[in-house]
Enzyme design. Structure first.
Site, PDB file in Angstrom:
ATOM      1  N   ARG A  66      23.696  72.739  59.514  1.00  0.00           N
ATOM      2  CA  ARG A  66      22.610  71.774  59.349  1.00  0.00           C
ATOM      3  C   ARG A  66      23.231  70.403  59.116  1.00  0.00           C
ATOM      4  O   ARG A  66      24.074  70.248  58.232  1.00  0.00           O
ATOM      5  CB  ARG A  66      21.742  72.191  58.162  1.00  0.00           C
ATOM      6  CG  ARG A  66      20.739  71.156  57.772  1.00  0.00           C
ATOM      7  CD  ARG A  66      19.751  71.605  56.708  1.00  0.00           C
ATOM      8  NE  ARG A  66      18.940  70.451  56.360  1.00  0.00           N
ATOM      9  CZ  ARG A  66      18.908  69.885  55.158  1.00  0.00           C
ATOM     10  NH1 ARG A  66      19.597  70.389  54.153  1.00  0.00           N
ATOM     11  NH2 ARG A  66      18.173  68.816  54.956  1.00  0.00           N
ATOM     12  N   TYR A 265      19.163  74.521  43.712  1.00  0.00           N
ATOM     13  CA  TYR A 265      20.390  74.309  42.939  1.00  0.00           C
ATOM     14  C   TYR A 265      20.340  74.807  41.501  1.00  0.00           C
ATOM     15  O   TYR A 265      21.309  75.361  41.005  1.00  0.00           O
ATOM     16  CB  TYR A 265      20.741  72.808  42.911  1.00  0.00           C
ATOM     17  CG  TYR A 265      21.229  72.304  44.240  1.00  0.00           C
ATOM     18  CD1 TYR A 265      22.567  72.425  44.600  1.00  0.00           C
ATOM     19  CD2 TYR A 265      20.353  71.751  45.160  1.00  0.00           C
ATOM     20  CE1 TYR A 265      23.018  71.981  45.834  1.00  0.00           C
ATOM     21  CE2 TYR A 265      20.797  71.297  46.402  1.00  0.00           C
ATOM     22  CZ  TYR A 265      22.130  71.422  46.730  1.00  0.00           C
ATOM     23  OH  TYR A 265      22.572  70.995  47.949  1.00  0.00           O
ATOM     24  N   THR A 319      17.949  75.960  53.025  1.00  0.00           N
ATOM     25  CA  THR A 319      18.609  74.896  53.780  1.00  0.00           C
ATOM     26  C   THR A 319      19.747  74.242  52.996  1.00  0.00           C
ATOM     27  O   THR A 319      20.564  73.532  53.585  1.00  0.00           O
ATOM     28  CB  THR A 319      17.569  73.845  54.207  1.00  0.00           C
ATOM     29  OG1 THR A 319      16.548  73.789  53.203  1.00  0.00           O
ATOM     30  CG2 THR A 319      16.924  74.219  55.514  1.00  0.00           C
ATOM     31  N   GLU A 320      19.771  74.465  51.681  1.00  0.00           N
ATOM     32  CA  GLU A 320      20.909  74.037  50.851  1.00  0.00           C
ATOM     33  C   GLU A 320      20.966  74.908  49.608  1.00  0.00           C
ATOM     34  O   GLU A 320      19.935  75.229  49.015  1.00  0.00           O
ATOM     35  CB  GLU A 320      20.764  72.581  50.357  1.00  0.00           C
ATOM     36  CG  GLU A 320      20.945  71.514  51.396  1.00  0.00           C
ATOM     37  CD  GLU A 320      20.731  70.105  50.839  1.00  0.00           C
ATOM     38  OE1 GLU A 320      21.003  69.878  49.632  1.00  0.00           O
ATOM     39  OE2 GLU A 320      20.269  69.249  51.607  1.00  0.00           O
ATOM     40  N   ASN A 321      22.188  75.251  49.206  1.00  0.00           N
ATOM     41  CA  ASN A 321      22.445  75.902  47.928  1.00  0.00           C
ATOM     42  C   ASN A 321      23.941  75.757  47.705  1.00  0.00           C
ATOM     43  O   ASN A 321      24.724  76.066  48.604  1.00  0.00           O
ATOM     44  CB  ASN A 321      22.055  77.400  48.005  1.00  0.00           C
ATOM     45  CG  ASN A 321      22.428  78.212  46.775  1.00  0.00           C
ATOM     46  OD1 ASN A 321      23.149  79.218  46.855  1.00  0.00           O
ATOM     47  ND2 ASN A 321      21.951  77.807  45.631  1.00  0.00           N
TER      48      ASN A 321
END
Ligand code: FCB
Length: 417
Positions: A66, A265, A319-321
């Site tokens: 991504r 997060y 999509t983010e971690n």
């Protein structure tokens, strides 16, 4: 062993301004020159080294990537697109595809072209025409990518830029913030109409896991309220056409979403406060040692988030971690434990299609500058040399095999969850 379904994307994420370097056309650059933000300089120099970055992904076995387009690069001036920059982004997509890495493209990841920002950016509805031109340019020129996100963390953008005054244009005005949020929903609707059909169009929401600071009814109500405002109000606005802001409700065009991205997060405690202007206070939940961002790690929160978002009945992507730490063993533990909970969501029938670790490489962490290191790959900011950490290889094994091995689970896992 935890096996992920065939086609499940295990990849990494970045954004243009944070890695490319030299984005002189962007508002963050403009404000850095005025001394209000840490300079990004050449960042990771990925504008020049993108082929090397993709080579690393291929070597390590990552299956998806991504990344974002820098709007100021492709529209350095009003009405004047830069074809060379567009071709570069197309080249990145092509190279990813050649290497069997599924691309996912974000159109807005916090930064604006300076000329657009100086016109009032997303504060002014009439400026959405410029956004429309940008989206049309992408629709007409970019191909080979299926997954496109309109906005990254629109509520984080509205709050950091217009409530907390930490990011450009450094305002502390909740009325303006909610107007910006409403305009972002309108901008999403414009983009959806243009892009849907050619691409699968989604949006990326940040979702901290909020918990009440105590069992008291007031704290519980405060936690519910902030969860609604921060985590759901914009999505509900997109779906229903009514956006409940901080103080007012806005009519927005109901529009579509083909998928939903969740960035996860940390866990945050919420306390009710007796101040009519500020209804709640947030503090770190203190459930783990703190990361270099000062955040508390809580792997179960990724599952709670996916479960909450599954109510929207859309394909979901993490999509983010990721984690900012120099303790790379902790990074491995972080990944394994969060994947355990993603897997649990899958086992319960939740439609999760992928997981993107933030980040492929150390990079420019916004107002924090280069200090926090989220990368699987270490970057030397003087020489731009990249060095995969052990976590890069461990995550590569996971991505290549589509599974977390028993050995990893035993050493880093949470046991029965
Ligand atoms: C998210 C942002 C991303 C990165 C991580 C740490 O909120 O989308 O750009 O900065 O946090």
């Amino acid at each position: 062993m935890l096996r992920f379904p065939d086609g499940f994307l295990l990849g990494t994420a970045t954004s243009s301004y944070q890695i490319e370097g030299g984005n002189v056309w962007s508002d963050w650059w403009y404000w850095a020159e005025k001394g209000k933000l840490p300079p990004a300089g050449k960042a990771c120099n990925s504008w020049e080294l993108y082929e090397r970055d993709i080579e690393f992904m291929a070597e390590l076995g990552y299956r998806a990537y991504r990344f974002s387009v820098e709007w100021g690069r492709v529209f350095p001036e009003e009405g004047r697109p830069n074809e060379e920059a567009l071709m570069r982004y197309q080249g990145i997509i092509d190279l990813l595809n050649e290497n069997g890495i599924t691309p996912m493209l974000t159109l807005h990841h916090f930064t604006l072209p300076t000329w657009f920002a100086l016109k009032g950016g997303f504060e002014r509805e009439e400026n959405l025409e410029h956004w429309r031109s940008y989206v049309e340019l992408i629709a007409d020129n970019i191909e080979g990518v299926e997954l496109v996100a309109t906005f990254n963390e629109p509520m984080v953008y509205a709050v950091a830029s217009y409530v907390e005054g930490m990011w450009p244009p450094f305002r502390k005005n909740p009325l303006k913030a909610e107007k910006v949020a409403a305009n972002l929903i309108k901008a999403h609707a414009i983009a959806y109409e243009i892009l849907h059909g050619k691409f699968r169009v989604g949006i990326v929401k940040n979702r901290p896991h909020f918990i009440p600071a105590s069992d008291s009814g007031r704290d519980r109500k405060a936690a519910e309220e902030i969860d609604y405002t921060f985590n759901r109000s914009m999505l509900d606005g997109i779906m229903t056409g009514k956006f409940r802001g901080f103080m007012r409700t806005f009519d927005v065009p109901p529009s579509g979403l083909d998928w939903l991205g969740m960035n996860y997060y940390n866990i945050i405690k919420v306390k009710a406060v007796r101040n009519p202007l500020k209804r709640f206070a947030v503090e770190d939940a203190n459930v783990s040692r703190k990361t270099d961002m000062g955040w508390s790690v809580y792997p179960r929160g990724i599952y709670e988030g996916l479960k909450a978002f599954s109510g929207y009945n859309l394909p979901l992507y993490v999509t983010e971690n990721g984690i900012a730490t120099l303790d790379d063993e902790w990074r491995i533990e972080f990944i394994v434990q969060h994947l355990q909970y993603v897997h649990r969501a899958l086992e319960e029938g939740i439609d999760v299609r992928g997981y993107f670790y933030w980040s492929l490489i150390d990079n420019y962490e916004w107002a924090e500058g280069f200090r926090p290191r989220f990368g699987l790959i270490e970057v030397d900011y003087d020489t731009f040399e990249r060095k995969p950490r052990r976590s890069a290889h461990v995550y590569g094994e996971i991505a290549k095999n589509g599974e977390v091995s028993d050995e990893l689970l035993e050493k880093y896992g949470l046991g029965e969850i």
